[in-house]
Scaffold this motif. Structure first.
Motif, PDB file in Angstrom:
ATOM      1  N   LYS A 164      88.824  49.316  -2.452  1.00  0.00           N
ATOM      2  CA  LYS A 164      89.444  48.003  -2.620  1.00  0.00           C
ATOM      3  C   LYS A 164      89.686  47.371  -1.256  1.00  0.00           C
ATOM      4  CE  LYS A 164      91.716  49.219  -6.964  1.00  0.00           C
ATOM      5  NZ  LYS A 164      92.979  49.259  -7.740  1.00  0.00           N
ATOM      6  N   GLY A 165      89.526  46.051  -1.205  1.00  0.00           N
ATOM      7  CA  GLY A 165      89.752  45.369   0.057  1.00  0.00           C
ATOM      8  C   GLY A 165      89.735  43.861  -0.108  1.00  0.00           C
ATOM      9  N   LEU A 166      89.795  43.192   1.024  1.00  0.00           N
ATOM     10  CA  LEU A 166      89.769  41.740   1.074  1.00  0.00           C
ATOM     11  C   LEU A 166      88.660  41.295   2.016  1.00  0.00           C
ATOM     12  CD1 LEU A 166      93.601  41.146   1.606  1.00  0.00           C
ATOM     13  CD2 LEU A 166      92.358  40.773  -0.539  1.00  0.00           C
ATOM     14  N   GLN A 167      87.990  40.235   1.657  1.00  0.00           N
ATOM     15  CA  GLN A 167      87.048  39.624   2.594  1.00  0.00           C
ATOM     16  C   GLN A 167      87.367  38.144   2.732  1.00  0.00           C
ATOM     17  OE1 GLN A 167      82.507  38.980   2.315  1.00  0.00           O
ATOM     18  NE2 GLN A 167      82.747  40.720   3.697  1.00  0.00           N
ATOM     19  N   LEU A 168      87.528  37.730   3.995  1.00  0.00           N
ATOM     20  CA  LEU A 168      87.862  36.345   4.330  1.00  0.00           C
ATOM     21  C   LEU A 168      86.722  35.752   5.123  1.00  0.00           C
ATOM     22  CD1 LEU A 168      90.135  34.113   4.497  1.00  0.00           C
ATOM     23  CD2 LEU A 168      90.777  35.171   6.678  1.00  0.00           C
ATOM     24  N   TRP A 169      86.252  34.575   4.708  1.00  0.00           N
ATOM     25  CA  TRP A 169      85.250  33.830   5.468  1.00  0.00           C
ATOM     26  C   TRP A 169      85.968  32.726   6.237  1.00  0.00           C
ATOM     27  CZ3 TRP A 169      80.306  32.582   2.108  1.00  0.00           C
ATOM     28  CH2 TRP A 169      79.790  33.780   1.583  1.00  0.00           C
ATOM     29  N   ILE A 170      85.792  32.722   7.556  1.00  0.00           N
ATOM     30  CA  ILE A 170      86.425  31.726   8.422  1.00  0.00           C
ATOM     31  C   ILE A 170      85.341  30.825   8.995  1.00  0.00           C
ATOM     32  CG2 ILE A 170      87.967  31.349  10.380  1.00  0.00           C
ATOM     33  CD1 ILE A 170      88.813  34.294  10.116  1.00  0.00           C
ATOM     34  N   ASN A 171      85.456  29.534   8.768  1.00  0.00           N
ATOM     35  CA  ASN A 171      84.455  28.595   9.252  1.00  0.00           C
ATOM     36  C   ASN A 171      84.433  28.561  10.782  1.00  0.00           C
ATOM     37  OD1 ASN A 171      82.439  26.704   9.056  1.00  0.00           O
ATOM     38  ND2 ASN A 171      83.773  25.002   8.505  1.00  0.00           N
ATOM     39  N   LEU A 172      83.264  28.283  11.332  1.00  0.00           N
ATOM     40  CA  LEU A 172      83.094  28.136  12.770  1.00  0.00           C
ATOM     41  C   LEU A 172      82.870  26.671  13.119  1.00  0.00           C
ATOM     42  CD1 LEU A 172      80.706  31.141  13.534  1.00  0.00           C
ATOM     43  CD2 LEU A 172      83.063  30.913  14.323  1.00  0.00           C
ATOM     44  N   SER A 173      83.379  26.262  14.264  1.00  0.00           N
ATOM     45  CA  SER A 173      83.135  24.898  14.722  1.00  0.00           C
ATOM     46  C   SER A 173      81.657  24.718  15.058  1.00  0.00           C
ATOM     47  CB  SER A 173      83.996  24.582  15.941  1.00  0.00           C
ATOM     48  OG  SER A 173      83.602  25.377  17.041  1.00  0.00           O
TER      49      SER A 173
END
Length: 273
Positions: free
Chosen positions: A92-101
């Motif tokens: 089990k876990g979390l995945q976060l997508w962070i936008n890039l400039s």
């Protein structure tokens, strides 16, 4: 960062992340990147995933954003003759997508791995925090994200509360993993696990555990980019022309996709812990 909070952030929206199937037999609770909340600048996707062998996520291309994958439990490795390691039990876990400039969308890929024992951690007054990115309780994470981000994993014992500063200009949210808590206002109704809470304007979060069980949640904040977003699956750019070029690059194995020709996926998920 000062612990003085003059303007606590209110909860302005609440969303329940319901389970859905994703990848090859994996179960995902998606809270950002869904129909009701496609984007929360600079965050593109937040998934809480659960995977049991032989299910998993096949290899796939990315361009235009960075990911943070956070395992919520230790992986138990089992012997396997294949090159790709296999793991026992449900992961089990979390995945976060962070936008890039726009200035970083075409940079070379990089990989940062941190073992559980190396994550910065502190505890006081019934509250424990693990600092995945950013700063809390006077400790900082060595992990660096191109888009300025804070990512904090809080566990509150019954009867405890926190006051965590957040930069005024940043967008921020809470995602509850276990238990139930009160956020933003001590008179608010408690909120239970698998809910995403979008926070309004202010300089920090106040949260309380008024229940008889442990409360665990993540607090994530990031500096908004304020740029156009055009997304096609795992490709996130600033214009349709850039998306078209990305698809062409992937089809032709060029401009960063040279190794895609030799990808060989297995039905498993592999993340360092």
């Amino acid at each position: 960062m000062s612990n003085v909070i003059r303007e606590p952030r209110p909860v302005v929206r609440k969303l329940l992340a319901r389970p859905q199937h994703e990848g090859l037999g994996a179960t995902v609770r998606r809270s950002i990147g869904r129909f009701e909340l496609k984007y929360f600048d600079p965050f593109l996707v937040l998934d809480e995933f659960s995977v049991s062998a032989p299910a998993g996520f096949p290899d796939h291309p990315h361009r235009g954003f960075e990911t943070v994958t956070y395992m919520l439990q230790k992986l138990r490795k089992r012997d396997c003759p294949l090159e790709m390691p296999r793991f026992e039990g449900t992961q089990k876990g979390l995945q976060l997508w962070i936008n890039l400039s726009s200035k970083y969308k075409m940079i070379e890929p990089r990989y940062q791995e941190m073992n559980s024992k190396d994550i910065s951690e502190a505890a006081k007054d019934g509250v424990k925090v693990r600092v995945i990115a950013g700063e809390a309780f006077g400790i900082k994470s060595p992990i660096h994200t191109r888009t300025p981000t804070m990512y904090l994993d809080f566990t509150l014992k019954p009867g405890s509360n926190i006051r965590q500063p957040i930069p005024l200009s940043w967008n921020a949210f809470v995602y509850i993993l276990d238990g139930e808590g009160t956020f933003g206002n001590s008179r608010s109704s408690p909120v239970s696990a698998h809910h995403l809470l979008l926070l309004g304007l202010g300089d920090g979060l106040e949260a309380w555990n008024k229940s008889s069980k442990l409360l665990r949640f993540i607090l994530v904040g990031g500096e908004p980019l304020g740029e156009p977003v055009v997304q096609y699956g795992p490709f996130v750019m600033n214009s349709q022309e850039q998306i078209d070029q990305t698809i062409e690059d992937y089809d032709n194995y060029t401009n960063g996709f040279e190794k895609a020709r030799h990808w060989k996926s297995e039905s498993t998920i592999v993340f360092g812990y």
